[in-house]
Design a protein around this motif. Structure first.
Motif, PDB file in Angstrom:
ATOM      1  N   GLU A  58       0.829  -1.211   0.000  1.00 23.75           N
ATOM      2  CA  GLU A  58       0.000   0.000   0.000  1.00 23.75           C
ATOM      3  C   GLU A  58       0.859   1.255   0.000  1.00 23.75           C
ATOM      4  O   GLU A  58       0.530   2.242  -0.658  1.00 23.75           O
ATOM      5  CB  GLU A  58      -0.936  -0.014   1.214  1.00 23.75           C
ATOM      6  CG  GLU A  58      -2.028  -1.071   1.141  1.00 23.75           C
ATOM      7  CD  GLU A  58      -2.858  -1.128   2.414  1.00 23.75           C
ATOM      8  OE1 GLU A  58      -2.418  -0.529   3.425  1.00 23.75           O
ATOM      9  OE2 GLU A  58      -3.932  -1.758   2.404  1.00 23.75           O
ATOM     10  N   MET A  59       1.973   1.220   0.735  1.00 26.93           N
ATOM     11  CA  MET A  59       2.842   2.395   0.786  1.00 26.93           C
ATOM     12  C   MET A  59       3.527   2.627  -0.559  1.00 26.93           C
ATOM     13  O   MET A  59       3.618   3.776  -1.033  1.00 26.93           O
ATOM     14  CB  MET A  59       3.886   2.230   1.888  1.00 26.93           C
ATOM     15  CG  MET A  59       4.874   3.377   1.988  1.00 26.93           C
ATOM     16  SD  MET A  59       5.979   3.279   3.403  1.00 26.93           S
ATOM     17  CE  MET A  59       4.841   3.640   4.739  1.00 26.93           C
ATOM     18  N   VAL A  63      -1.467   3.750  -1.820  1.00 23.12           N
ATOM     19  CA  VAL A  63      -2.857   3.390  -1.535  1.00 23.12           C
ATOM     20  C   VAL A  63      -3.162   3.754  -0.091  1.00 23.12           C
ATOM     21  O   VAL A  63      -2.350   3.510   0.811  1.00 23.12           O
ATOM     22  CB  VAL A  63      -3.095   1.883  -1.776  1.00 23.12           C
ATOM     23  CG1 VAL A  63      -4.538   1.499  -1.421  1.00 23.12           C
ATOM     24  CG2 VAL A  63      -2.790   1.529  -3.220  1.00 23.12           C
ATOM     25  N   GLU A  64      -4.322   4.336   0.161  1.00 18.17           N
ATOM     26  CA  GLU A  64      -4.702   4.710   1.514  1.00 18.17           C
ATOM     27  C   GLU A  64      -4.835   3.460   2.372  1.00 18.17           C
ATOM     28  O   GLU A  64      -5.499   2.499   1.980  1.00 18.17           O
ATOM     29  CB  GLU A  64      -6.030   5.469   1.504  1.00 18.17           C
ATOM     30  CG  GLU A  64      -5.946   6.848   0.876  1.00 18.17           C
ATOM     31  CD  GLU A  64      -5.046   7.780   1.673  1.00 18.17           C
ATOM     32  OE1 GLU A  64      -4.941   7.581   2.912  1.00 18.17           O
ATOM     33  OE2 GLU A  64      -4.440   8.690   1.074  1.00 18.17           O
ATOM     34  N   ILE A  77       8.748   0.700  10.513  1.00 19.16           N
ATOM     35  CA  ILE A  77       8.848  -0.705  10.119  1.00 19.16           C
ATOM     36  C   ILE A  77       8.248  -0.905   8.738  1.00 19.16           C
ATOM     37  O   ILE A  77       8.788  -1.634   7.902  1.00 19.16           O
ATOM     38  CB  ILE A  77       8.153  -1.605  11.158  1.00 19.16           C
ATOM     39  CG1 ILE A  77       8.790  -1.418  12.530  1.00 19.16           C
ATOM     40  CG2 ILE A  77       8.196  -3.055  10.729  1.00 19.16           C
ATOM     41  CD1 ILE A  77       8.137  -2.239  13.632  1.00 19.16           C
ATOM     42  N   VAL A  78       7.123  -0.256   8.480  1.00 17.04           N
ATOM     43  CA  VAL A  78       6.488  -0.371   7.166  1.00 17.04           C
ATOM     44  C   VAL A  78       7.377   0.239   6.089  1.00 17.04           C
ATOM     45  O   VAL A  78       7.483  -0.293   4.980  1.00 17.04           O
ATOM     46  CB  VAL A  78       5.107   0.302   7.184  1.00 17.04           C
ATOM     47  CG1 VAL A  78       4.461   0.238   5.812  1.00 17.04           C
ATOM     48  CG2 VAL A  78       4.207  -0.360   8.226  1.00 17.04           C
ATOM     49  N   GLU A  79       8.031   1.356   6.404  1.00 19.79           N
ATOM     50  CA  GLU A  79       8.925   1.979   5.425  1.00 19.79           C
ATOM     51  C   GLU A  79      10.085   1.054   5.079  1.00 19.79           C
ATOM     52  O   GLU A  79      10.480   0.937   3.914  1.00 19.79           O
ATOM     53  CB  GLU A  79       9.451   3.302   5.975  1.00 19.79           C
ATOM     54  CG  GLU A  79       8.427   4.413   6.009  1.00 19.79           C
ATOM     55  CD  GLU A  79       9.004   5.697   6.561  1.00 19.79           C
ATOM     56  OE1 GLU A  79      10.124   5.651   7.116  1.00 19.79           O
ATOM     57  OE2 GLU A  79       8.350   6.748   6.434  1.00 19.79           O
ATOM     58  N   MET A  84      12.438  -2.742   1.001  1.00 19.18           N
ATOM     59  CA  MET A  84      12.849  -4.079   0.591  1.00 19.18           C
ATOM     60  C   MET A  84      11.962  -4.600  -0.534  1.00 19.18           C
ATOM     61  O   MET A  84      12.453  -5.201  -1.500  1.00 19.18           O
ATOM     62  CB  MET A  84      12.805  -5.041   1.777  1.00 19.18           C
ATOM     63  CG  MET A  84      13.161  -6.477   1.400  1.00 19.18           C
ATOM     64  SD  MET A  84      13.195  -7.606   2.792  1.00 19.18           S
ATOM     65  CE  MET A  84      14.660  -7.015   3.636  1.00 19.18           C
ATOM     66  N   LEU A  85      10.668  -4.364  -0.424  1.00 19.62           N
ATOM     67  CA  LEU A  85       9.744  -4.790  -1.466  1.00 19.62           C
ATOM     68  C   LEU A  85      10.090  -4.141  -2.794  1.00 19.62           C
ATOM     69  O   LEU A  85      10.187  -4.812  -3.833  1.00 19.62           O
ATOM     70  CB  LEU A  85       8.304  -4.454  -1.066  1.00 19.62           C
ATOM     71  CG  LEU A  85       7.237  -4.630  -2.155  1.00 19.62           C
ATOM     72  CD1 LEU A  85       7.167  -6.077  -2.612  1.00 19.62           C
ATOM     73  CD2 LEU A  85       5.875  -4.146  -1.662  1.00 19.62           C
TER      74      LEU A  85
END
Length: 297
Positions: A58-59, A63-64, A77-79, A84-85
């Protein structure tokens, strides 16, 4: 560094991908198209390697997130997962026709820099990795002229994972764009200047005449700079067995004509060599330490 400072204003149109590629040290990256990322086939196997897969996706795609904030982990952590993605998707994207073209534009513009070896005469390099698995090694630069890899000159690239470029891209790139790849052989100048000087042929009439044509259709289509530095003491060559000898002299030697390429097999061994290939040999293609030829006294 958070992305919010770069696109916090409502009028900002900067996407996450554009923001990521514009960061210092990310000049080697190209922008992956969203269509490529949204295709599930291109993401096969990555969901097991990237934590918080859904939030990271989503990031990356701007995407919201879901309204349930309690299930969303820490943004940092998401960043990290999003980086990596994107890096693993980038490794696959640059192997496609569109990705190769995007990297070719960077190569011709000199974004990746040039080879630090003097006798490569400023040959452009491309980024590569020594592993396809993230977290093992940082990005390196591959020179198509001396076929060696180098550490990037700037420290800002020390944080870039080499797996985001992979072990395949650099060599597939020069197989695709043969006009950018040097020929696998070279012929030493017959007269005028020292054969070890890169300027000995640069000003000769032969290099200024008709363009270089490789008679071997499977090799590069660019004249190679095949000069090899030879250590000398008072004009005498230093023995290869000496500690200061040309240990890597063999690495940068090139055959003088394409017919010599047929004298070795697919392993690089001489065809008329008496030694047979030992199947019990350790099949290890990883980089090895340089052998010590000096006897222990």
């Amino acid at each position: 560094m958070g992305r919010g400072s770069a696109s916090s204003t409502p009028t900002s149109t900067l996407t996450w991908i554009s923001w990521f590629c514009s960061l210092p040290g990310h000049e080697y990256f190209c922008e992956v198209t969203e269509d490529f990322i949204e295709d599930d086939f291109n993401l096969t196997g990555l969901n097991t390697m990237v934590p918080f897969w859904k939030e990271a996706m989503e990031m990356v795609l701007d995407v919201e997130p879901d309204e349930d904030a309690s299930k969303i982990p820490d943004v940092s952590i998401v960043e990290s997962s999003a980086e990596m993605l994107y890096g693993l998707v980038h490794q696959r994207f640059i192997l496609t026709r569109v990705g190769l073209q995007a990297m070719a534009e960077k190569y011709e513009s000199g974004v990746f820099g040039s080879c630090p070896r003097v006798y490569c005469v400023g040959c452009n390099v491309v980024p590569c990795g020594r592993s396809d698995v993230p977290g093992l090694d940082t990005v390196k630069l591959f020179c198509p002229n001396c076929n060696d890899i180098y550490v990037p000159p700037s420290s800002r690239f020390q944080g870039v994972d080499g797996a985001f470029f992979g072990t395949t891209f650099a060599h597939l790139f020069f197989q695709t764009y043969r006009e950018l790849s040097p020929a696998p052989f070279w012929k030493a100048p017959s007269a005028g200047g020292s054969p070890l000087s890169p300027r000995s042929t640069s000003g000769s009439s032969s290099s200024r005449g008709s363009p270089f044509v490789n008679p071997n259709p499977h090799g590069g289509q660019k004249r190679a700079a095949g000069y090899v530095y030879v250590p000398r003491i008072y004009g005498f060559k230093v023995s290869e067995r000496a500690k200061s000898g040309p240990r890597m002299h063999w690495l940068r030697l090139r055959p003088e004509n394409p017919s010599e390429l047929d004298m070795v097999d697919w392993r690089g061994r001489w065809i008329d060599e008496d030694d047979e290939y030992d199947d019990d040999e350790e099949d290890d293609d990883d980089d090895r330490q340089m052998e010590d030829f000096d006897p222990v006294i």
